[in-house]
Write a protein that holds these residues in place. Structure first.
Motif, PDB file in Angstrom:
ATOM      1  N   LYS A 112       0.920  -1.141   0.126  1.00  0.00           N
ATOM      2  CA  LYS A 112       0.101  -0.113   0.055  1.00  0.00           C
ATOM      3  C   LYS A 112       0.888   1.311   0.078  1.00  0.00           C
ATOM      4  O   LYS A 112       2.050   1.168   0.221  1.00  0.00           O
ATOM      5  N   ALA A 117      -0.476   7.207   3.274  1.00  0.00           N
ATOM      6  CA  ALA A 117      -0.897   7.032   4.609  1.00  0.00           C
ATOM      7  C   ALA A 117      -0.164   7.539   5.650  1.00  0.00           C
ATOM      8  O   ALA A 117      -1.056   8.115   6.603  1.00  0.00           O
ATOM      9  N   ILE A 120      -1.458  11.287   5.343  1.00  0.00           N
ATOM     10  CA  ILE A 120      -2.874  11.771   5.866  1.00  0.00           C
ATOM     11  C   ILE A 120      -2.973  11.797   7.436  1.00  0.00           C
ATOM     12  O   ILE A 120      -3.716  12.273   8.043  1.00  0.00           O
ATOM     13  N   ARG A 121      -2.002  10.351   7.980  1.00  0.00           N
ATOM     14  CA  ARG A 121      -2.136  10.392   9.538  1.00  0.00           C
ATOM     15  C   ARG A 121      -1.590  11.724  10.098  1.00  0.00           C
ATOM     16  O   ARG A 121      -2.013  12.028  11.129  1.00  0.00           O
ATOM     17  N   ALA A 124      -4.195  14.439   9.918  1.00  0.00           N
ATOM     18  CA  ALA A 124      -5.181  14.144  11.023  1.00  0.00           C
ATOM     19  C   ALA A 124      -4.668  14.654  12.534  1.00  0.00           C
ATOM     20  O   ALA A 124      -5.174  15.447  13.031  1.00  0.00           O
ATOM     21  N   VAL A 125      -3.357  14.073  12.656  1.00  0.00           N
ATOM     22  CA  VAL A 125      -2.902  14.542  13.948  1.00  0.00           C
ATOM     23  C   VAL A 125      -2.578  15.990  14.110  1.00  0.00           C
ATOM     24  O   VAL A 125      -2.844  16.794  15.281  1.00  0.00           O
ATOM     25  N   PHE A 128      -5.949  17.854  14.499  1.00  0.00           N
ATOM     26  CA  PHE A 128      -6.552  17.603  15.959  1.00  0.00           C
ATOM     27  C   PHE A 128      -5.777  18.769  16.698  1.00  0.00           C
ATOM     28  O   PHE A 128      -6.678  19.309  17.682  1.00  0.00           O
ATOM     29  N   ASN A 132      -7.494  22.053  18.788  1.00  0.00           N
ATOM     30  CA  ASN A 132      -7.504  22.021  19.992  1.00  0.00           C
ATOM     31  C   ASN A 132      -6.615  23.568  20.526  1.00  0.00           C
ATOM     32  O   ASN A 132      -7.271  24.007  21.332  1.00  0.00           O
ATOM     33  N   LEU A 136      -7.813  26.962  22.716  1.00  0.00           N
ATOM     34  CA  LEU A 136      -7.204  27.035  24.103  1.00  0.00           C
ATOM     35  C   LEU A 136      -6.678  28.837  23.763  1.00  0.00           C
ATOM     36  O   LEU A 136      -6.890  29.558  24.791  1.00  0.00           O
ATOM     37  N   PHE A 152      -3.758  26.792  30.404  1.00  0.00           N
ATOM     38  CA  PHE A 152      -3.961  26.500  29.001  1.00  0.00           C
ATOM     39  C   PHE A 152      -2.679  26.374  28.372  1.00  0.00           C
ATOM     40  O   PHE A 152      -2.553  25.617  27.181  1.00  0.00           O
ATOM     41  N   VAL A 155      -1.318  22.851  28.660  1.00  0.00           N
ATOM     42  CA  VAL A 155      -1.971  21.950  27.709  1.00  0.00           C
ATOM     43  C   VAL A 155      -1.473  22.001  26.451  1.00  0.00           C
ATOM     44  O   VAL A 155      -1.449  21.034  25.881  1.00  0.00           O
ATOM     45  N   ILE A 159      -0.322  19.092  23.853  1.00  0.00           N
ATOM     46  CA  ILE A 159      -0.883  18.493  22.695  1.00  0.00           C
ATOM     47  C   ILE A 159       0.148  18.742  21.511  1.00  0.00           C
ATOM     48  O   ILE A 159      -0.018  18.089  20.665  1.00  0.00           O
TER      49      ILE A 159
ATOM     50  N   LEU B  19     -10.639  11.815  16.147  1.00  0.00           N
ATOM     51  CA  LEU B  19      -9.268  11.524  15.575  1.00  0.00           C
ATOM     52  C   LEU B  19      -8.966  10.012  15.317  1.00  0.00           C
ATOM     53  O   LEU B  19      -8.698   9.427  14.372  1.00  0.00           O
ATOM     54  N   LEU B  23      -8.658   7.671  12.072  1.00  0.00           N
ATOM     55  CA  LEU B  23      -7.453   6.883  11.745  1.00  0.00           C
ATOM     56  C   LEU B  23      -7.994   5.456  11.503  1.00  0.00           C
ATOM     57  O   LEU B  23      -7.458   4.607  10.599  1.00  0.00           O
TER      58      LEU B  23
END
Lengths: 762, 49
Positions: A112, A117, A120-121, A124-125, A128, A132, A136, A152, A155, A159, B19, B23
């Protein structure tokens, strides 16, 4: 099922002469074992395009014996078939009955796309984390203070860690690679900016500071990753589409052993001295010498000659030629790695063209950009140190300069335009290998075309059908249906019933023609000297014509056939459009001067060179390049491959030889040659938009950098400025999609006026 | 401000849930044939063999 006819809009106009049904042994070689006597075969079915196609294929294949299941992937136009047992179920034939042409596919489906892959991951991370942290940050900007703000920030810092290590790793690795080789790329300022921003923000957080740039560093990664993923998706899609086309090189061959045994061996295992059986309709796998048999060979992919060559025992044959009429036994004289094909690859690599020295616009800009940015930040630091002596303040401001100049818009400016351009070309049936091809195509001033297979289809067309007695034509068509010879195929297209007698026995004489008997007479269709063995006693003058192919009844010529190489659709219009666009057009061919002269005259090409060897084509292109021209090469044959490699940018039709398709930057799937001017047009528009986008990014910096240098940038301003500039370049890039509406209306009126292109061009 | 102690973990948890969902969908091959999925919904309901 009417929508699924192979002639449907999305169909690839592959000619049937070049695609022979894959052998069952060949399929076996290309299948991969899933263990437990279960096999998986991937076939490329380019014409599948709707729900009914999926349904038809999956049910028909599922009904076959020993087939466990079939699954169509509409996006990649492939079908994966899982089956059991020792022999291959007849799925190619089953697909053929449904009207779908299937091509064998490399068994690499289990590998693959790892890069995609990972990208894209990472997106996504990063998405996210950016979302977030931004939430904050908004709370901080709207007035959170003291312990709440610190919380804040802490945190956010937490992240940001996975985002930086996972998503940022892509940039850090690439930047490190570039630096290690003493180069600069866009990733260097990104990596430096992002990591410094994080370090400073962490320091601020620990010391209860006001400003933290966690949001800036992570959303920067997010935006840039989107650009990078789009770029990758575009290239990958073109690559799969190109790989899925019919494979023209023989994958294996039947080897005759001394004891009479027959083995099917992969091409790579064939050694000089082995005796090979090449049936009619197969390609010659390696260079060799004919031991037994006579046939006609289609050399159009190898030498560019449009007329098939008659061969008999003792003659040399080249790998890649197509055996048309009779079975041949050949003795291999070279292994696959020393064959004609490999020789072409070697020539191609030697003729390293413009693309090796070409540096992409983004790289050229970043080579200037990165030092300037780093220097500015450093000077800012020195300046503030000199004025205030407060090192903390000087470092903070210098880092703010780095953040604000991080090439966010610049990183998106080029890929977004190229992705939109590639998408538009994809819809028009043109595959783009990578973004730099679009940049290079925009710069060309000479277009060089190959003749056979590119300007023409490499297939003969019967031109005097209207002057032949319909009964004789129908008779000839019935006979011709028994042969693979291109002339026969052209005649067979005129099949129909016109009172012709029924054929009883038909036999093909390789190199000569077809003989058939009816109730009362013997008919021959083929060479004049062979078919008309009584011609000297009369008949010839009466039926006229000097064409080499005739139909005879009992030795007397009753019809003669004239052929010409059919021109590719819209060839003349395409040449005209290229000239209008200020590109001069030239033709290079391996064919005879006569054949070239005709085509050049009809298509309005002023300059042509004929009877060229493959290396001479590449030399001609090098001469043009040395004279300061940027050359576009359009060609399809094995003999064009070195030239495709030597040119600044190259285009090949989908019917081209495998290595030619792989060498070319663009591959067009439809028959019409208008793909070439279209690609040029889109590339030039894309080039304009890229320059505009870079200008926007520079203007943005010109405004934002002074603000940063004077120490007025807060994290809020940085976030707003960076997002605004990114949105601006994306919006500008999408304008390329908008051009289409205007063009569609123009194109539809053009087709109405150009409904009889053949009438105009001949 | 003690409410933050609950709210922030809840917000982050929901985000992380999204998330992970994405995934997972990616890994289970749901993005491999987007065009096919769009067409397959038009097929008549026949039990898969």
């Amino acid at each position: 099922m009417s929508c699924c006819a192979p002639s449907a809009e999305l169909a690839l106009d592959l000619t049937s002469t070049t695609s022979v049904l894959p052998f069952s042994q060949e399929i076996r070689l290309a299948s991969r074992s899933l263990g437990d006597n279960l096999w998986q075969t991937d076939l490329s079915v380019p014409t599948v395009h709707c729900a009914a196609c999926i349904q038809a294929i999956e049910t028909a294949l599922g009904r076959l014996d020993r087939v466990e299941g079939a699954r169509v992937n509409l996006s990649t136009k492939r079908v994966a078939i899982r089956w059991r047992g020792d022999s291959v179920p007849p799925f190619v034939a089953a697909l053929g009955r449904l009207g779908f042409q299937a091509h064998l596919f490399e068994a690499d489906a289990d590998k693959k796309d790892k890069t995609l892959a990972e990208l894209i991951r990472a997106v996504a991370v990063a998405g996210f984390a950016a979302g977030n942290i931004m939430l904050l940050s908004v709370s901080v900007w709207s007035g959170a203070e003291g312990a709440t703000r610190d919380l804040f920030h802490w945190v956010s810092a937490l992240i940001a860690i996975p985002a930086l290590t996972f998503a940022g790793g892509i940039f850090f690795r690439s930047a490190w690679n570039a630096l290690r080789h003493g180069r600069m790329n866009m990733d260097v300022p990104i990596a430096v900016g992002v990591s410094l921003a994080y370090a400073m923000s962490l320091y601020e957080t620990i010391n209860h500071g006001d400003h933290a740039y966690f949001d800036a560093s992570v959303s920067l990664l997010f935006f840039l990753l989107i650009g990078r993923t789009l770029d990758h998706v575009m290239r990958e899609r073109a690559r799969t589409a190109v790989k899925g086309l019919s494979q023209l090189a023989a994958r294996g061959a039947i080897v005759l052993r001394g004891d009479g045994a027959r083995d099917y061996l992969p091409v790579g295992e064939i050694e000089p001295g082995m005796h090979l059986l090449v049936a009619a309709g197969e390609r010659v796998p390696v260079d060799g010498r004919i031991i037994r048999g006579a046939s006609d060979l289609d050399c159009s992919l190898v030498s560019g000659e449009s007329t098939p060559k008659t061969v008999t025992s003792g003659q040399q044959v080249q790998a890649g030629t197509l055996n048309l009429t009779g079975p041949l036994t050949i003795e291999a004289t070279a292994a696959a790695k020393d064959s004609f094909l490999a020789e072409m690859v070697r020539l191609m690599e030697a003729a390293e063209g413009g693309r090796a020295h070409y540096r992409r616009i983004a790289d050229r800009v970043s080579a200037l950009y990165a030092p300037v940015v780093h220097l500015t930040a450093f000077v800012t630091f020195l300046g503030w140190m000199a004025v205030t002596g407060d090192w903390h303040r000087a470092v903070t401001i210098a880092i703010a300069v780095l953040i604000i100049t991080c090439p966010c818009a610049l990183g998106l400016a080029v890929p977004i335009v190229q992705v939109v351009a590639a998408r538009r070309l994809f819809e028009a049936g043109v595959m783009v290998k990578d973004g730099s091809a679009i940049e290079r195509l925009a710069a060309i001033d000479i277009a060089v075309f190959d003749k056979t297979g590119t300007l023409t289809l490499g297939q003969p067309r019967l031109v005097n059908a209207s002057s032949i007695d319909p009964a004789m034509l129908a008779m000839a068509a019935d006979m011709a249906a028994h042969s693979r010879h291109p002339f026969s195929k052209a005649i067979a297209a005129f099949a129909g019933f016109a009172g012709q007698p029924k054929l009883e026995a038909v036999s093909e004489h390789p190199g000569l023609g077809i003989e058939a008997t009816t109730a009362d007479s013997t008919w021959r269709l083929g060479r004049r000297g062979w078919a008309g063995w009584k011609a000297r006693t009369g008949g010839e003058g009466k039926y006229g014509g000097y064409g080499g192919t005739v139909l005879s009844k009992n030795g007397r010529i009753v019809a003669s056939f004239k052929f010409e190489d059919a021109r590719r659709a819209d060839a003349k219009a395409a040449v005209g459009q290229l000239k209008d666009a200020g590109v001069s057009v030239e033709m290079l061919s391996g064919d005879t001067p006569d054949a070239c002269g005709d085509v050049a005259r009809i298509l309005g090409i002023d300059r042509f060179v004929s009877a060229l060897l493959p290396s001479e084509k590449a030399e001609r292109i090098e001469v043009l390049t040395k004279a300061g021209h940027k050359v576009l090469m359009v060609g399809d044959g094995l003999n064009d491959t070195p030239a495709l490699g030597a040119a600044h940018v190259s285009i090949a039709p989908a019917t081209a030889a495998d290595i030619g398709r792989n060498a070319a930057d663009f591959v067009f799937l439809r028959e019409s040659l208008s793909a070439v001017p279209l690609a040029l047009d889109v590339s030039r528009k894309a080039g304009r938009l890229i320059r505009q986008n870079i200008a926007i990014a520079i203007i943005y910096n010109a405004v934002a950098v002074p603000i940063a240098i004077f120490g007025n940038v807060t994290p809020l301003i940085a976030a707003v400025a960076m997002s605004a500039s990114s949105l601006l370049v994306i919006g500008n890039g999408l304008r390329l999609q908008g051009f289409r509406l205007a063009e569609l209306t123009r194109a539809s009126s053009a087709t109405h006026s150009g409904i009889h292109p053949s009438a105009r061009s001949s | 401000m003690t409410i933050l102690v609950y709210l922030m973990p809840v917000a982050l948890f929901l985000g992380a849930l999204g998330l992970t969902g994405f995934l997972w969908a990616l890994k289970s091959g749901q993005y491999e044939d987007l065009d096919g999925a769009a067409e397959r919904i038009l097929r008549d309901d026949k039990p898969e063999r």
